[in-house]
Each structure stands twice: as C-alpha cells, then as structure tokens.
Design a protein around this motif. Sequence first.
Motif, PDB file in Angstrom:
ATOM      1  N   ALA B  12      44.659  37.910  41.072  1.00 32.81           N
ATOM      2  CA  ALA B  12      43.858  38.213  39.875  1.00 32.81           C
ATOM      3  C   ALA B  12      43.568  39.699  39.778  1.00 32.81           C
ATOM      4  O   ALA B  12      42.659  40.104  39.064  1.00 32.81           O
ATOM      5  N   SER B  13      44.334  40.482  40.510  1.00 34.67           N
ATOM      6  CA  SER B  13      44.296  41.956  40.543  1.00 34.67           C
ATOM      7  C   SER B  13      42.954  42.515  40.968  1.00 34.67           C
ATOM      8  O   SER B  13      42.456  43.489  40.412  1.00 34.67           O
ATOM      9  N   ILE B  14      42.343  41.858  41.964  1.00 30.77           N
ATOM     10  CA  ILE B  14      41.110  42.398  42.558  1.00 30.77           C
ATOM     11  C   ILE B  14      41.510  43.037  43.871  1.00 30.77           C
ATOM     12  O   ILE B  14      42.152  42.414  44.709  1.00 30.77           O
ATOM     13  N   LEU B  18      36.935  48.013  44.336  1.00 33.63           N
ATOM     14  CA  LEU B  18      36.331  47.747  43.032  1.00 33.63           C
ATOM     15  C   LEU B  18      34.861  47.423  43.219  1.00 33.63           C
ATOM     16  O   LEU B  18      34.436  46.994  44.278  1.00 33.63           O
ATOM     17  N   HIS B  22      32.951  44.651  38.347  1.00 38.66           N
ATOM     18  CA  HIS B  22      34.338  44.726  37.877  1.00 38.66           C
ATOM     19  C   HIS B  22      35.103  43.499  38.341  1.00 38.66           C
ATOM     20  O   HIS B  22      35.842  42.870  37.576  1.00 38.66           O
ATOM     21  N   ALA B  23      34.920  43.156  39.617  1.00 43.40           N
ATOM     22  CA  ALA B  23      35.657  42.024  40.166  1.00 43.40           C
ATOM     23  C   ALA B  23      35.251  40.726  39.472  1.00 43.40           C
ATOM     24  O   ALA B  23      36.097  39.892  39.149  1.00 43.40           O
ATOM     25  N   GLN B  24      33.967  40.587  39.223  1.00 46.04           N
ATOM     26  CA  GLN B  24      33.526  39.347  38.575  1.00 46.04           C
ATOM     27  C   GLN B  24      33.969  39.288  37.133  1.00 46.04           C
ATOM     28  O   GLN B  24      34.174  38.211  36.576  1.00 46.04           O
ATOM     29  N   ALA B  25      34.159  40.458  36.528  1.00 40.94           N
ATOM     30  CA  ALA B  25      34.669  40.454  35.164  1.00 40.94           C
ATOM     31  C   ALA B  25      36.126  40.020  35.144  1.00 40.94           C
ATOM     32  O   ALA B  25      36.576  39.312  34.241  1.00 40.94           O
ATOM     33  N   LEU B  26      36.869  40.422  36.162  1.00 45.81           N
ATOM     34  CA  LEU B  26      38.282  40.038  36.220  1.00 45.81           C
ATOM     35  C   LEU B  26      38.435  38.546  36.486  1.00 45.81           C
ATOM     36  O   LEU B  26      39.345  37.900  35.981  1.00 45.81           O
ATOM     37  N   CYS B  27      37.534  38.013  37.331  1.00 43.92           N
ATOM     38  CA  CYS B  27      37.647  36.596  37.666  1.00 43.92           C
ATOM     39  C   CYS B  27      36.252  36.000  37.695  1.00 43.92           C
ATOM     40  O   CYS B  27      35.502  36.221  38.643  1.00 43.92           O
TER      41      CYS B  27
END
Lengths: 294, 475
Positions: B12-14, B18, B22-27
């Motif tokens: 999930a590109s984390i 980061l 940001h990480a929680q926004a990605l996933c």
Amino acid sequence: MLSVSHNNNGCPENALPENALQKLLSSRAVWVGSKAPIHLSPTKRPKTSFGIPTIDAQLPEQQLSPGQIHELSLDHPLGNRAKGSWFPPLFILAPIIRNVLHQVSGEYVVWIGKRCWPAPPFLERLLLPQQDQNLQDTNLQDITSHEPISHWLPRLLFIDATSPRQRLSATIDSLRCPCVAAVIADGSSLDMTATRRLQLAAQRGSSLGLLLRPPWEIERPSAAATRWRISPQPSPSFSLQWKLELLRCKGGNAPLIWFVETAKNETNSLCASSQPADRLPESSTASGSARNSA
Amino acid sequence: MVVRCCEQARRASITPGLTLAHAQALCPTLHVERFSWDKNHKLLRRVGEWALQFSPLVSLDIPEPHEAHAEDSFDNLQDGITIDITGSTRLWRGEQNLLLRVHAALQEAGLTARCAIAPTRGAAWALSRYGIRRSLILEENQLLESLAPLPVEALRIVGPTAEALHEVQITKLGQLVSLPPESLAARFGPELVTRLQQALGHEPEVIAPLRTTSPLIFRRDFAYEVGDRELLIGVALELLDEALTALRAEGRHARHFALLLEQEKLPAIQQHIPLSLATSQRKHLQHLFRSRMEALNIPAGITAISLAVLRNEATTPLSLDIEPRQAAPSNADFGMLLDTLIYTLGERNVLGLRLKDSHLPERSFEYQAPTTPTVVAPLSPYRAERDRPSVMFTPPRQIRALSLLPDKPPYWLQWDNRPYRVATGLGPERISNEWWESSPSCSRDYFKVQLQSGVWLWVFRELETSRWFLHGLWA
C-alpha cells in the motif's frame, strides 16, 4: 420497587435511605439475593446424552448431567466374582465420550484405574469425526487428515493407582479440576462417604463423573445421581445388543429398562432396538417399566 | 513516525519515514502498534535461539537496546541474524536445502524473511538485505559478480560515508572495487575499505555468538547450623518468591526447580522439583515445595540453601518447528493437576497415549509421559475404520477352540476351563507384522464371535502354531 419518602423535615439526607431499606427488609417487602452457584450453567457444557431419544426423555436434563456422579456396571457372563474379575461397560459410554471430545475444545478426559482404560484401537475409532452417511463419499478426506487425532490425543490422560485410597484421591483431584470435562474411574470398593465426596468434587468442578463398578456392588448404597446395570443380550444379527437398566435416578423415574443395539452403519453409535417376540419380557416393578418396541 | 511495516503495508506504499497520519491516509484499516527496541530485541533473540538448531554460532545483527540510537530505528534493514554454517551443511543435505528450509520455517511462523548464504559474512549481509529474496553463492569467485550490482549501503557503512559516496556518484559496489584502496581510505575513512575487504573475503571477520542465559540461582547462607524444618521451609519459600519475581521480569515461566541443601562434612541434599507445564502460580508452587520438603530426610544441620531454576520457558512459545508436532496440553490448571497426580502416584502411573504405525493391535499404541511433544507419525487412513473391541487383554489369553475349516470362525471355545458354544462369527481378518521386522513373523486370523449368552469376543488363530487366543471383548 423502593420508594423513599421524606417523613421528617429535620432528618439529614444520607441517613434517610438506610432507614428506609431496613424498614423494607424487616417488613419482608424486599429480600437480599444470594450469589450465583459455583458451577457453570448447563448450557455451556457439552451435551452428554446417549443420542437415543427414548432414553434421554426419561433422564433429568435429557442427558447424563455433568456435575454429577453416575454409576455403571456391566453384568458380564465371563466375569468371575470369586476371582474378582469384572469388565467395564465402555462400549455404552462411547457416544457420550465422543460427544464430550467433539463438542468442547481444550478440555480433558481422564481415565483412572488400569482396568477401565479403553483399548486404544477402539479409542481411535471414537476420535474420528462422526459420519452419518456412507464413508465412501466425500468424507474420505476427513479420514485421511490426521489433524483430529493429533488434536484430541493430548487431551486424554490415563492414570493407574495402586490402592483404592489413592484411586479415590486421584479421582477427587481430577473431578475438581475445572478444565477436566469427564472422568471415567474404576469405582470398585467405594462406600457411601467416598461417593458423597466424589459427588461434591464433581459439583465443584462441574465435570461429568462416570464410576464403573463390578456388578455385585451396584446395589450398595451410594450417593450417585443415576445408577445403571448393563447386560449383553444375544442378537440374531451381526449388531451388538445390550439391555440397559436404570436402577436409580435422582429426580426421575426408576427402575426402567431399555434394549439398545449398535446402529446399522457400524459407527459405534447406538439406537433403540425392538424386543424380539420370542423372548420373555423382563419383570417390572409396581412403578412401571418402559420398554420400547419398533 | 512509521518505523517498521509489514509486506502488505509496503504494497500500500507505506514506507518507514512517513508520518502516522500519512500512513493512515494511505491505508485506513492500518493496525498500529508502538515500537519499542526492547520488544524488537526480544523477538529477534528468540528467533536467534531457534536458529541454534542449525549451528552453535548465531549472532544478532542489531545493537543492544541500551546502545540503540533514535536514528537506528528507521533502518529496518538492520534487523536480522547471522548463522555461521561452516561444517553443518552436510547435516542439512546441502546449502540449497538449508536455505529453503529456513525460509519456509520462518514463513510458517509468520515472519517475512530474506535469506542469503555466502562465503563471507559481509557478502551474506549485503545479499540478504539488497539481493533477491533467497540468494545463494557457493564459490568465492562468484562473490565479485554477485556483489557488484548492489548499492553501497550494503557494506554496513554509516550514513555520512554513504552520503559522501553518493555525492561523487559512486552508488554501486562494482564501482568501489575498481578504485584503488589507498585513495578510498584517505577520502572516506579506513572503515569503508575494511568493510569492502571483509565482504570480498580478503580480511577475516569474527561474529559475536549469542549466549543463552545462565541459570538463575538464589542462595541463603546461615550463620549457624539449622535443623528446624519449618524455618527451612520458610526460607525456601522466600527463595521461591525471589525466583518468581525475577522470572516475571523476563516474562518467563519456570519449568524445573532444584533445591540444594548444603551440610557440613556431608554431601549436599538435592531435591529436584520438575513441573509438567511451565507455570508461575505462587500458591501451587508453594504447596508443592512444602510437600516436597516435608517428605525430605534432613539428618543434620543445614548451612546453606540455594534454589536454581534449571529450565524456564517463554510465556507463549514461538513454534518454529520444522516438522509438524502434536500439540501438548497447555492449560495451567491441567498442569497443576498433573503435578499433584505425579507427586502422589508416581511418574509411571500418569500417562498419555501415542499411536504408532503397526498392524499388530498390541503394538499400535504406546503409553508415555503426558507432556512429551511427539511428532505426528503418518498413520494409515483406514486403521480407524476397523471394528475393534473396547477391552483388550495384554498379553492375549490362550484358549482352546475348534473350527470346521481353517478360515471359518470357531464353533466352540474353552476359556478358563469353561466351555462356550459360539452362535455367530465374523471373519477372518488377517493381520501380520511388517515384512521388515526381523523378529519371527507372526500372522493371525482374527474372528469376531458371539457366544450364546450374547457376549462378543475377539479371538485369533496364530497361523504358525495354530493356537487360539482371546485378544479382547466388546464390553
């Protein structure tokens, strides 16, 4: 319903509720409840019924209730009272043991007394998942997977004791342990006080206690909840036939007689059998006996 | 800040570095846990202890928790172990097999791992971090060409040196090798050259092996000789408390205690207290200790008591076994029951069951100690289908029987000097022992017969001697 009313204007706030409660208690309008009993509710325990509706209907709780001691004896023609040799009624207990092992995970079954240890090949058959249909169908995968056996084998414990006193203390310890689901013990030469201690231990640990006794001891006074006498019957076909007699039952009808035989597809399960017409009926007592006909 | 992430998170590109937002926004369905060096180190230590089965020289590649800096935590490529497998490859039938086995076992335990085998430690480190998932170099001359495409960070150099190398456009190891070592040392420091030489095998490198913990020993010396049993019991219970607190601090349970009572001029009295299952229940252990000490024979005065914890186990054992194992009972209450029973009845009277692969019924099982972990033997799938009696006699009882034909069930039996007539019979079922058994072969024809009284018996006829035996009955 508790209602508090202000009678005196000058009374302080915190003193008022106590007086009101005391008044209600003394006038028996309110009772203080008691704590819940130690053992688990029966719904959490496995169903330890025979699987035969006519027998289960007569038992309290429709099963051999856990948290109690049940005595069983086998009246076998090959036993010898003079030599003290007797055989344990393990075949009849097969469906109950299988229910205990299949339904509850993480619980143990303890066998006490070398005479009452089942033959391991017979035990293997019990540990297989129950197949109601013909085995040649889709259930073949279940047989080839050994996961069930390796999952259940560590839950069996076999204990041998040298003297009856040691056997009794081992049985009491196992019954009291909360993670033991069933204890099958050699119960020969146990008197009333011993069976009463066993009954208390079984209630405390809410485990099923099955005492196997020689046939000449089944009529002795005992504190067990149900007492059975099992005798083998000649059968014209290839299925095994047994006569089950319920000699005493706490909170149920006794004495009662049933005839059972092994089911047709040979999965060690029992079903009700018809009494052949040419055989003489068993003598019944005044309270009546139940006999099932096909 | 994200410090470590798993495979799925990477997809999930984390990546580490980061921020959490940001990480929680990605996933959105991310599972977040606080990173602690201690826990990380402990886990890696357990993996290292597991890896001791391959070779006695295992070392952890991460700094100790008290030496770790905040910047190190971002570099998750640091986490790993090094196993020196010199000489142990024959045991595992080749390096390729070993590599596959280790990788598979770690995957089964739920850890994503990258493995590499190389002649030098530096090369193995580099390949496992930056090479393909499972790399294998066997020869020294392959080292250079395998290491050339790897980036410079694979040499375990510190940040500033790597940045300096990047400034002069040196990004791959192949470029470093072609440069003269003196100018490298002058410009970037001697450490770079050492690392390069170690990776290529020109300089030796030692690894610091993992040491398993020494046993915990607690001791009390007395100023005078003590003969009072109650006092000794009290002191032993104090030592037990100390041992339990120390174990709890490490998160482990005790499995085997040893009490040593030293006497003047006489050999010390040893009392071993093994437990069936690892436990830390104070009351149960106190009760066990008390009963053991009361049964001890203490002749003269005791000058010192010491308590050693000989075996201890982690709270949740990390099952990284290669072969499938039968799950041992793990309930603490059951452990207490086992301890009490073994103490009152003796070890030989408390048994569990193990099934063995044999056709002969009396050899198809074995009683053993209940907590022995046994490997699941492959059993024939049809053995549980056979109709077997519920009571078996060991040894089989000899009887006399008569049958019309050799392969028909008997019609008459005599057991214990009493004759019986047989009503029905089923059979024969031929069971013989395995052909590879060197003991004399025995073949038996088994019959299931019903007597006229309704009793079903399991009898067999031994083919070599044509004797009849009663092996069991359906009770």
